[in-house]
Scaffold this active site. Structure first.
Site, mmCIF file in Angstrom:
data_model
loop_
_atom_site.group_PDB
_atom_site.id
_atom_site.type_symbol
_atom_site.label_atom_id
_atom_site.label_comp_id
_atom_site.label_asym_id
_atom_site.label_seq_id
_atom_site.Cartn_x
_atom_site.Cartn_y
_atom_site.Cartn_z
ATOM 1 N N ASP A 50 67.137 117.237 91.371
ATOM 2 C CA ASP A 50 67.494 118.258 92.480
ATOM 3 C C ASP A 50 67.150 117.493 93.779
ATOM 4 O O ASP A 50 65.805 117.118 93.668
ATOM 5 C CB ASP A 50 66.998 119.590 92.337
ATOM 6 C CG ASP A 50 67.116 120.596 93.569
ATOM 7 O OD1 ASP A 50 68.042 120.087 94.532
ATOM 8 O OD2 ASP A 50 66.378 121.577 93.876
ATOM 9 N N ASN A 52 67.477 118.802 96.908
ATOM 10 C CA ASN A 52 67.400 119.386 98.055
ATOM 11 C C ASN A 52 66.583 120.720 97.958
ATOM 12 O O ASN A 52 66.662 121.653 99.038
ATOM 13 C CB ASN A 52 68.904 119.833 98.757
ATOM 14 C CG ASN A 52 69.539 120.987 97.735
ATOM 15 O OD1 ASN A 52 69.213 121.028 96.568
ATOM 16 N ND2 ASN A 52 70.924 120.960 98.028
ATOM 17 N N ASP A 103 66.921 123.477 95.964
ATOM 18 C CA ASP A 103 67.393 124.715 95.692
ATOM 19 C C ASP A 103 67.450 125.141 94.104
ATOM 20 O O ASP A 103 67.922 126.112 93.776
ATOM 21 C CB ASP A 103 69.115 124.764 96.076
ATOM 22 C CG ASP A 103 69.844 123.853 95.250
ATOM 23 O OD1 ASP A 103 69.417 123.161 94.686
ATOM 24 O OD2 ASP A 103 71.193 123.806 95.535
ATOM 25 N N ASP A 119 71.876 118.000 91.590
ATOM 26 C CA ASP A 119 72.903 117.560 92.299
ATOM 27 C C ASP A 119 73.212 116.260 92.322
ATOM 28 O O ASP A 119 72.707 115.453 91.691
ATOM 29 C CB ASP A 119 72.731 118.207 93.716
ATOM 30 C CG ASP A 119 71.311 117.821 94.195
ATOM 31 O OD1 ASP A 119 71.081 116.630 93.885
ATOM 32 O OD2 ASP A 119 70.715 118.745 94.934
ATOM 33 N N ASP A 130 84.366 114.417 83.048
ATOM 34 C CA ASP A 130 84.692 115.361 81.802
ATOM 35 C C ASP A 130 85.873 115.794 82.285
ATOM 36 O O ASP A 130 86.215 116.217 83.467
ATOM 37 C CB ASP A 130 83.509 116.588 81.855
ATOM 38 C CG ASP A 130 83.038 116.874 80.468
ATOM 39 O OD1 ASP A 130 83.985 117.159 79.636
ATOM 40 O OD2 ASP A 130 81.867 116.925 80.439
ATOM 41 N N ASP A 137 86.873 117.655 76.819
ATOM 42 C CA ASP A 137 86.396 118.866 76.081
ATOM 43 C C ASP A 137 87.384 119.620 75.456
ATOM 44 O O ASP A 137 88.456 119.757 75.581
ATOM 45 C CB ASP A 137 86.100 119.872 77.459
ATOM 46 C CG ASP A 137 85.271 121.131 77.059
ATOM 47 O OD1 ASP A 137 84.012 120.949 76.642
ATOM 48 O OD2 ASP A 137 85.900 122.366 77.084
ATOM 49 N N GLU A 185 86.402 115.607 72.250
ATOM 50 C CA GLU A 185 85.546 116.486 71.582
ATOM 51 C C GLU A 185 86.288 117.145 70.670
ATOM 52 O O GLU A 185 87.398 117.968 71.363
ATOM 53 C CB GLU A 185 84.736 117.258 72.561
ATOM 54 C CG GLU A 185 84.021 118.202 71.738
ATOM 55 C CD GLU A 185 83.492 119.451 72.812
ATOM 56 O OE1 GLU A 185 82.454 119.966 72.559
ATOM 57 O OE2 GLU A 185 84.236 119.810 73.773
ATOM 58 N N HIS A 201 74.792 118.363 75.702
ATOM 59 C CA HIS A 201 74.410 119.622 76.321
ATOM 60 C C HIS A 201 74.640 121.062 75.638
ATOM 61 O O HIS A 201 74.301 122.043 75.873
ATOM 62 C CB HIS A 201 75.255 119.653 77.639
ATOM 63 C CG HIS A 201 76.708 119.824 77.397
ATOM 64 N ND1 HIS A 201 77.407 118.923 76.850
ATOM 65 C CD2 HIS A 201 77.511 120.975 77.474
ATOM 66 C CE1 HIS A 201 78.860 119.212 76.666
ATOM 67 N NE2 HIS A 201 78.626 120.426 76.991
ATOM 68 N N ASP A 202 75.322 120.927 74.355
ATOM 69 C CA ASP A 202 75.406 122.110 73.666
ATOM 70 C C ASP A 202 74.735 122.024 72.564
ATOM 71 O O ASP A 202 74.632 122.908 71.343
ATOM 72 C CB ASP A 202 77.060 122.068 73.068
ATOM 73 C CG ASP A 202 77.916 122.404 74.096
ATOM 74 O OD1 ASP A 202 77.582 123.025 75.149
ATOM 75 O OD2 ASP A 202 79.164 121.972 74.117
#
Length: 561
Positions: free
Chosen positions: A21, A23, A25, A29, A98, A199, A256, A329-330
């Protein structure tokens, strides 16, 4: 076998929300990614696969896209994205985006129009059906639990959503829709990207008539999958996509594909087929899930894992191409899943890396894997963010009355948020990921496990990954060699041979916390043997490589000539 750059490459997956990150928040990003490109260059990777950064309401963390040609504002601007791409290319890092085209968000302009009336131009961009006898059009279930159909009052019909109800499936039978998708792909390729990870791309062709699945007693998980995976027109659609778009660029493509077999893998990736270059198959990701699906935990079985990975290695050899991965990520963190993330975390992370990276195929590293990041155990379900996890918990605990403790155990083992806790950059607050409050809590072990500490320690998991990547670049045998499994039935040792141009690699790995005796099941023919790589610093001299002792979680590779 044709030599191609994407066969020799190593890919690194970035899940942007959790990477860095810039910034404060609390959300990773694009500027955060750009700030860490020197780190990726030092690791030695060739390609970044970037999970979606497109405009999205974020029902499924960006896999529900509302505008394919714009960047989600919380990730930054198109100018930030263009700067990131330029900085990647300066460092000889390619970018694979992706491509999510089985479904869009229900907030996409096409779907907003599609809902308005049955004769709207965009109606046929999605899969709408009237109900049957006051019920859904068929009995398919969503992969995220519940029915795969959502009733819409506006026109009195149902739309299909194989994932969240905010992710309506696109109707690939419509040629106009396909053309819009191809135009969008060209938009990104013309901006200079180097490929697509697609995907659930083998879901885009559904069986004609969308028949109900036969009820299977005791089996609840995604009934109907045989009717929407690898459907009747899938090869036609991919060949058309290749002809219209992919063949015009020198790029990397990976599909995938849950539920795909090696025979189908050859059809998708054969060099004479003009479809894709490689597939992500999931067979090895299902070995610790029982008949009830991924949440139904069963013990890890190495013999089963060896059979699955070896089958893909052998059957695709010379006919197709493998992608190699333990994490994404899964998926939960591999060192917690198939390794030992406590006293042998570093050794088992290195062993797992060796076992995978010495195989044939393009290796994928998921962010944090290269420092041995582990699964997380949040105390409360309230701390979890993943829609699949939350839906499953609600269904099992609130609707079916199952034990919350038992359900949490399966989340600790298999939940997708295991992979999504922020990358641990240093031992400062929030692991250096953000100066704000992270969108998902950081794993509390960041004080010990972080990038800064890993770079400072020459014996870290990071430096070992760096070495594996370098070896692949210097040794064609790793990329192109033939594979042969040894000692198939051994419950703790995964050993195999790679052979190429008169050389061999003997790869021997111990998947246990106990010492094991390796006895080679094949007479090896060589005059010279040298240690190629190993995960223990103290080297034990081996007189005969046909028989030697392996220490806990040891990995050792010999080069024979």
């Amino acid at each position: 076998m044709e030599k191609r750059w994407w066969k020799e490459a190593v890919v690194y997956q970035i899940y942007p929300r959790s990477f860095m990150d810039s910034n404060g928040d609390g959300i990773g990003d694009i500027k955060g990614i750009t700030s860490k490109l020197d780190y990726l260059q030092e690791l030695g990777i060739d390609v970044v696969w970037l999970s979606p950064v497109y405009q999205s309401p974020n029902d499924d963390n960006g896999y529900d896209i509302s505008d394919y040609r714009n960047i989600l504002d919380e990730f930054g601007t198109m100018a930030d994205w263009e700067e990131m791409l330029s900085e990647m290319h300066k460092r000889n890092i390619k970018l694979m985006m992706d491509l999510v085209v089985n479904h869009t968000s229900d907030e996409h302009a096409w779907f907003v129009e599609s809902r308005k009336s049955k004769d709207n131009k965009y109606r046929d961009y999605y899969i709408w059906r009237p109900g049957k006898d006051g019920k859904e059009p068929n009995n398919w279930e969503s992969i995220f639990s519940g029915s795969a159909w959502q009733y819409d009052d506006l026109t009195g019909e149902y739309y299909l959503h194989l994932f969240s109800k905010k992710q309506p499936d696109l109707n690939w039978e419509n040629p106009g829709l396909r053309q819009e998708i191809y135009d969008m792909m060209k938009f990104w390729l013309d901006k200079g990207i180097d490929g697509f990870r697609m995907d659930v791309i083998n879901f885009i062709s559904k069986m004609e008539g969308l028949p109900s699945a036969p009820e299977e007693p005791g089996k609840k998980y995604v009934s109907g999958s045989r009717y929407f995976m690898n459907g009747p027109r899938i090869h036609e659609f991919l060949q058309e996509m290749n002809k219209e778009v992919l063949s015009k660029y020198d790029i990397i493509t990976v599909g995938e594909m849950p539920g795909v077999t090696p025979e189908q893998g050859i059809l998708y990736t054969g060099e004479d087929r003009n479809e894709l270059q490689m597939v992500f198959q999931f067979e090895h990701m299902g070995i610790d899930g029982g008949p009830g699906g991924k949440w139904d935990l069963i013990p890890f079985d190495l013999v089963k894992l060896k059979r699955i990975l070896s089958k893909w290695q052998v059957e695709l050899y010379g006919k197709g191409w493998n992608s190699l991965y333990w994490n994404n990520h899964d998926q939960p963190r591999v060192v917690s899943r198939f390794g030992n993330d406590k006293e042998y975390r570093v050794l088992s992370a290195k062993m797992l890396a060796t076992c995978l990276h010495m195989m044939q195929g393009t290796p994928y590293i998921y962010q944090g894997e290269e420092i041995g990041m582990t699964n997380v155990q949040f105390t409360s379900i309230e701390d979890y963010k993943d829609i699949e996890t939350l839906n499953m918990y609600k269904e099992k605990v609130h609707e079916n009355g199952e034990s919350p403790k038992k359900v949490m155990e399966s989340i600790y083992a298999k939940g997708r948020d295991n992979a999504r806790t922020p990358v641990q950059w240093n031992n400062q607050e929030n692991a250096g990921f953000t100066t704000g409050t992270p969108w998902l809590a950081v794993n509390p072990n960041y004080k010990e496990i972080n990038v800064e500490a890993a770079i400072a320690d020459p014996n870290s998991v990071f430096h070992y990954y760096k070495k594996l990547i370098q070896l692949r670049k210097e040794n064609e045998i790793i990329v192109y060699g033939q594979y042969e499994l040894l000692n198939e039935e051994h419950p703790h040792i995964f050993a195999y041979l790679r052979s190429y141009n008169g050389e061999q690699l003997l790869v021997v790995t111990n998947f246990s916390s106990e010492e094991q005796e390796f006895h080679c099941s094949k007479k090896l023919d060589y005059t010279n043997s040298q240690r190629f790589i190993g995960n223990y610093d103290e080297i034990e001299e081996v007189e005969d490589i046909h028989q030697f002792r392996l220490r806990p979680w040891e990995a050792i590779v010999y080069k024979l000539s």
